[in-house]
Design a protein around this motif. Structure first.
Motif, PDB file in Angstrom:
ATOM      1  N   PRO A  16      62.815  30.090  23.423  1.00  0.00           N
ATOM      2  CA  PRO A  16      62.825  30.713  22.177  1.00  0.00           C
ATOM      3  C   PRO A  16      61.267  30.667  21.893  1.00  0.00           C
ATOM      4  O   PRO A  16      61.070  30.610  22.945  1.00  0.00           O
ATOM      5  CB  PRO A  16      63.021  29.363  21.875  1.00  0.00           C
ATOM      6  N   THR A  17      60.896  31.951  20.728  1.00  0.00           N
ATOM      7  CA  THR A  17      60.079  32.557  20.924  1.00  0.00           C
ATOM      8  C   THR A  17      58.589  31.826  20.867  1.00  0.00           C
ATOM      9  O   THR A  17      57.866  31.985  21.328  1.00  0.00           O
ATOM     10  CB  THR A  17      60.281  33.553  19.330  1.00  0.00           C
ATOM     11  N   THR A  18      58.623  31.067  19.707  1.00  0.00           N
ATOM     12  CA  THR A  18      57.907  30.039  19.824  1.00  0.00           C
ATOM     13  C   THR A  18      56.633  29.342  20.639  1.00  0.00           C
ATOM     14  O   THR A  18      55.680  29.187  21.092  1.00  0.00           O
ATOM     15  CB  THR A  18      58.141  28.366  19.086  1.00  0.00           C
ATOM     16  N   GLN A  22      53.144  29.874  23.515  1.00  0.00           N
ATOM     17  CA  GLN A  22      52.587  29.251  23.494  1.00  0.00           C
ATOM     18  C   GLN A  22      51.966  29.237  25.056  1.00  0.00           C
ATOM     19  O   GLN A  22      51.666  28.557  25.081  1.00  0.00           O
ATOM     20  CB  GLN A  22      53.019  27.848  23.300  1.00  0.00           C
ATOM     21  N   HIS A  23      53.088  30.210  25.931  1.00  0.00           N
ATOM     22  CA  HIS A  23      52.090  29.878  27.267  1.00  0.00           C
ATOM     23  C   HIS A  23      51.987  31.580  27.139  1.00  0.00           C
ATOM     24  O   HIS A  23      51.757  31.585  28.767  1.00  0.00           O
ATOM     25  CB  HIS A  23      53.796  29.391  28.122  1.00  0.00           C
ATOM     26  N   ALA A  39      58.049  23.914  32.746  1.00  0.00           N
ATOM     27  CA  ALA A  39      57.822  23.889  31.205  1.00  0.00           C
ATOM     28  C   ALA A  39      58.391  24.388  30.516  1.00  0.00           C
ATOM     29  O   ALA A  39      59.185  24.372  29.508  1.00  0.00           O
ATOM     30  CB  ALA A  39      56.368  24.438  30.872  1.00  0.00           C
ATOM     31  N   LEU A  40      58.529  26.125  30.645  1.00  0.00           N
ATOM     32  CA  LEU A  40      59.321  27.173  30.329  1.00  0.00           C
ATOM     33  C   LEU A  40      60.899  26.565  30.592  1.00  0.00           C
ATOM     34  O   LEU A  40      61.923  26.811  29.659  1.00  0.00           O
ATOM     35  CB  LEU A  40      59.328  28.378  30.934  1.00  0.00           C
ATOM     36  N   ARG A  42      62.486  23.790  30.857  1.00  0.00           N
ATOM     37  CA  ARG A  42      62.150  22.675  29.943  1.00  0.00           C
ATOM     38  C   ARG A  42      62.835  23.355  28.002  1.00  0.00           C
ATOM     39  O   ARG A  42      63.404  22.732  27.853  1.00  0.00           O
ATOM     40  CB  ARG A  42      61.544  22.104  30.465  1.00  0.00           C
ATOM     41  N   ALA A  43      61.814  23.992  28.167  1.00  0.00           N
ATOM     42  CA  ALA A  43      62.377  24.578  26.059  1.00  0.00           C
ATOM     43  C   ALA A  43      63.236  25.333  26.038  1.00  0.00           C
ATOM     44  O   ALA A  43      63.456  26.131  25.675  1.00  0.00           O
ATOM     45  CB  ALA A  43      60.558  25.171  26.559  1.00  0.00           C
ATOM     46  N   LYS A  45      67.331  26.712  26.686  1.00  0.00           N
ATOM     47  CA  LYS A  45      68.391  26.777  26.592  1.00  0.00           C
ATOM     48  C   LYS A  45      69.325  27.419  27.229  1.00  0.00           C
ATOM     49  O   LYS A  45      69.303  28.753  27.582  1.00  0.00           O
ATOM     50  CB  LYS A  45      68.993  26.982  24.630  1.00  0.00           C
ATOM     51  N   ALA A  97      71.137  42.036  22.027  1.00  0.00           N
ATOM     52  CA  ALA A  97      69.695  41.639  20.485  1.00  0.00           C
ATOM     53  C   ALA A  97      68.797  40.584  20.697  1.00  0.00           C
ATOM     54  O   ALA A  97      68.039  39.891  19.586  1.00  0.00           O
ATOM     55  CB  ALA A  97      70.727  42.026  19.776  1.00  0.00           C
ATOM     56  N   ASP A  98      69.547  39.314  21.667  1.00  0.00           N
ATOM     57  CA  ASP A  98      69.027  37.884  21.837  1.00  0.00           C
ATOM     58  C   ASP A  98      67.251  38.321  22.098  1.00  0.00           C
ATOM     59  O   ASP A  98      67.200  38.535  23.501  1.00  0.00           O
ATOM     60  CB  ASP A  98      69.679  37.467  21.513  1.00  0.00           C
ATOM     61  N   PRO A  99      65.897  38.460  21.521  1.00  0.00           N
ATOM     62  CA  PRO A  99      64.875  38.675  21.987  1.00  0.00           C
ATOM     63  C   PRO A  99      64.919  37.120  22.345  1.00  0.00           C
ATOM     64  O   PRO A  99      64.197  37.359  23.436  1.00  0.00           O
ATOM     65  CB  PRO A  99      64.143  37.833  21.234  1.00  0.00           C
TER      66      PRO A  99
END
Lengths: 311, 323
Positions: A16-18, A22-23, A39-40, A42-43, A45, A97-99
């Motif tokens: 996810p972009t958020t 953050q990193h 960490a990435l 884990r974030a 999907k 098209a999925d960032p």
């Protein structure tokens, strides 16, 4: 960066972009720090059904090969990598098209490539040069990997990547033409390249200027002429694209010294490209736009270079 | 057509009707097509895995005008586009004996992701030049691949989630926050932290006057945050056109800017206000001064003044009754 980073995950995922933003620390942008892989991950999907096309190893190999081959001329990596990345990461446009997929590519799979390819020149002695953040997390025509994948997608002619290779060999095409809505019409994209190839064959100076001028001319003329009617094209054969994607399960790695084959989703009729080339060349010859630009560049003196290394 | 062309264009109405939509050959219920909103909702719970939709359309042109006009070789084309996938597909329509132009446009799941836009253009030869755009339908139809109902306006997602128990690591880190606004995705999202003690009952189950006024205060505060965040996101993503001016974005960004700019830069047209905001933001001159107005515009949309007044009055009454 001499400690061993945590292992590369085997398959791509969606970041996810958020979480990605953050990193995106200064240390990551300068390449002094690795993004925190654990960490990435884990974030992120999962990307859905497991398939060979989502494996990270083949992409990683390509990226490393690009850095080796073009160590002295990194902008030239684009033309080499774009078609090969496209034929390795086989997916539909809807998927591309999925960032979040591209976030994962740039932050987890190959942050070293983003820094290598996009870090600007040293401007001062105090601050280290950084790669622009939008090369890591950004719109498709800026993102380090998305721009290459999309350039290959927009400028290929069916299975033939030669036109895409030519397009990516010119930084101004990647900068300007890739964000032009007009190239969504495939004959327009190929006609633009044909006009450029003709200009290059005539050895015109400042080819980059011609690209920018052509892009605006094509846009202006488009408001009164319907290219779709002048230069018809069949919709792409989506079954052929899906078949090509399915073949990724058994396909060998892409060749490094010759071009791979893209999906056989239909060639653009030559008559359509020719019809537009005629129009674009005429407009371009009459273009006051170009003359004015050429004049400013000449006046600016010898110090101006249109090549934009490292951007 | 709104733009002035250097040749005669069609003045009369060009009317587009969606006659039928089929998902993988099966007709979509008519309730999924909204003529008023010009939206087709392609998302069907029962058929999540559809591959291709086919949209049958009928276009009526101002026939007498076209026959009398200076145009020849007139054709009508339907064009389906989606910015996110750079998709563009043009299908010629054919003229029926009754004068209507009909045809169908395929919407492939591989080429489209969220929202496609369907427009109709009329093209002909004018003054010896072929392929001239001589007319276009006034508004585009939206083909929404994610909507279950054909509604045009969709500007904000609200997700109620326990931050601490979430799968998303960034949310866990922010578990002390009662709410967060995220504008990085395709649609802005407000995350309400159900793990924040008392927040969910307050927002969903306020009963007494005091509770209700507290709910109003909190809800308007959340809305204010969302409006501010959306405004900032919309102005930081502006695309710059060939003439160097910022382009009006699409989707929720357009809607946010249209609603807020009149309060941020009063008295200016949309294009002028957009340019002003963009310039102030990029060169930094007067950007901080503008924050006050952005805050004001967001508070107004979120009805903060109204809820604060209501809350103050409720407090007064509570004190009066205690005396």
């Amino acid at each position: 960066m001499n400690r061993t980073p945590p292992a590369l995950p085997e398959v791509l995922a969606l970041l996810p972009t958020t979480a990605a933003t953050q990193h995106l620390t200064r240390g990551v942008l300068t390449g002094q720090e690795d993004p925190p892989r654990v960490a990435l991950q884990r974030a992120s999907k999962p990307i859905g059904a497991s398939a060979a096309r989502w494996h990270t190893a083949p992409v990683r190999e390509l990226v490393e090969e690009a850095m080796r081959r073009f160590a002295d001329a990194r902008t030239r990596a684009d033309a080499w990598l774009a078609p090969r990345l496209h034929a390795t990461l086989r997916m539909t446009r809807a998927e591309a098209a999925d960032p979040e997929l591209w976030n994962f590519m740039s932050l987890v799979v190959a942050p070293d490539y983003v820094v290598w390819r996009h870090t600007g020149a040293v401007t001062s002695t105090t601050s280290r040069p950084t790669a622009p953040a939008d090369r890591f997390v950004g719109v498709a025509h800026k993102h380090a990997f998305a721009r290459l994948w999309w350039a290959a997608e927009m400028f290929r002619d069916g299975e033939d990547y030669r036109s895409a290779e030519f397009a990516c060999g010119n930084q101004d095409v990647l900068h300007t033409a890739l964000r032009l809505n007009a190239i969504d019409h495939r004959p327009t994209a190929l006609a633009l390249l044909q006009v450029l190839a003709n200009l290059a064959a005539r050895k015109v100076s400042h080819l980059g200027d011609h690209v920018n001028a052509l892009a605006s001319e094509i846009n202006i003329v488009r408001s009164t002429l319907m290219y779709d009617v002048i230069a018809p094209v069949e919709p792409p054969d989506t079954d052929a694209v899906l078949e090509w994607i399915a073949e990724a399960e058994t396909a060998p790695p892409v060749p490094l010294n010759s071009l791979p084959d893209g999906p056989r989703d239909g060639r653009v009729p030559k008559t359509s490209v020719d019809a537009l080339v005629k129009i674009f060349e005429k407009v371009h010859e009459e273009s006051p736009h170009l003359r004015r630009r050429a004049a400013t560049v000449d006046n600016a003196g010898a110090g101006v270079s249109l090549a934009k290394p490292g951007i | 057509m709104k733009t002035l062309m250097p040749y005669p264009t069609v003045v009369g109405d060009i009317d587009v009707t969606i006659e039928k939509v089929a998902l993988d050959g099966r007709d979509l219920p008519y309730s999924m097509i909204s003529r008023n909103e010009r939206v087709v909702a392609l998302h069907e719970v029962e058929r999540a895995e559809w591959e291709e939709a086919r949209i049958a359309l009928r276009v009526s042109l101002p026939e007498r005008e076209i026959e009398a006009g200076p145009w020849t070789d007139v054709v009508c084309v339907a064009i389906l586009t989606e910015g996110a996938t750079n998709a563009r597909l043009a299908r010629p329509l054919r003229k029926r004996t009754d004068g209507a132009w009909v045809g169908s446009v395929p919407v492939s799941r591989t080429l489209h992701r969220t929202r496609a836009s369907l427009t109709v253009s009329v093209v002909g030869t004018v003054g010896g030049v072929a392929g001239r755009v001589i007319g276009a339908a006034d508004a585009a139809w939206v083909i929404d691949l994610t909507a279950r109902a054909p509604e045009r306006k969709k500007e904000l997602n609200i997700v109620e989630i326990d931050f601490a128990a979430s799968d998303e690591e960034w949310l866990i880190k922010l578990k002390e926050s009662p709410w967060l606004v995220d504008t990085s995705g395709e649609m802005p999202t407000v995350y309400l932290n159900t793990g924040f003690e008392g927040l969910a009952p307050l927002l969903n189950g306020a009963r007494s006057e005091m509770e209700k006024s507290a709910r109003g205060l909190v809800a308007s505060q959340i809305a204010g945050d969302a409006w501010t965040a959306m405004f900032h996101a919309a102005v930081s993503d502006l695309e710059i056109g060939d003439d160097g001016t910022p382009q009006v974005p699409s989707g929720w960004r357009e809607s946010v800017l249209r609603q807020m700019l009149p309060d941020v830069i009063p008295g200016a047209s949309l294009a002028d206000a957009l340019l002003e905001v963009h310039e102030r933001r990029t060169d930094g001159q007067g950007w901080s001064a503008l924050q006050t107005y952005i805050h004001h515009a967001a508070a107004k949309r979120a009805r903060i003044p109204k809820y604060v007044r209501t809350a103050v009055r409720a407090l007064d009454r509570a004190e009066d009754s205690e005396r």
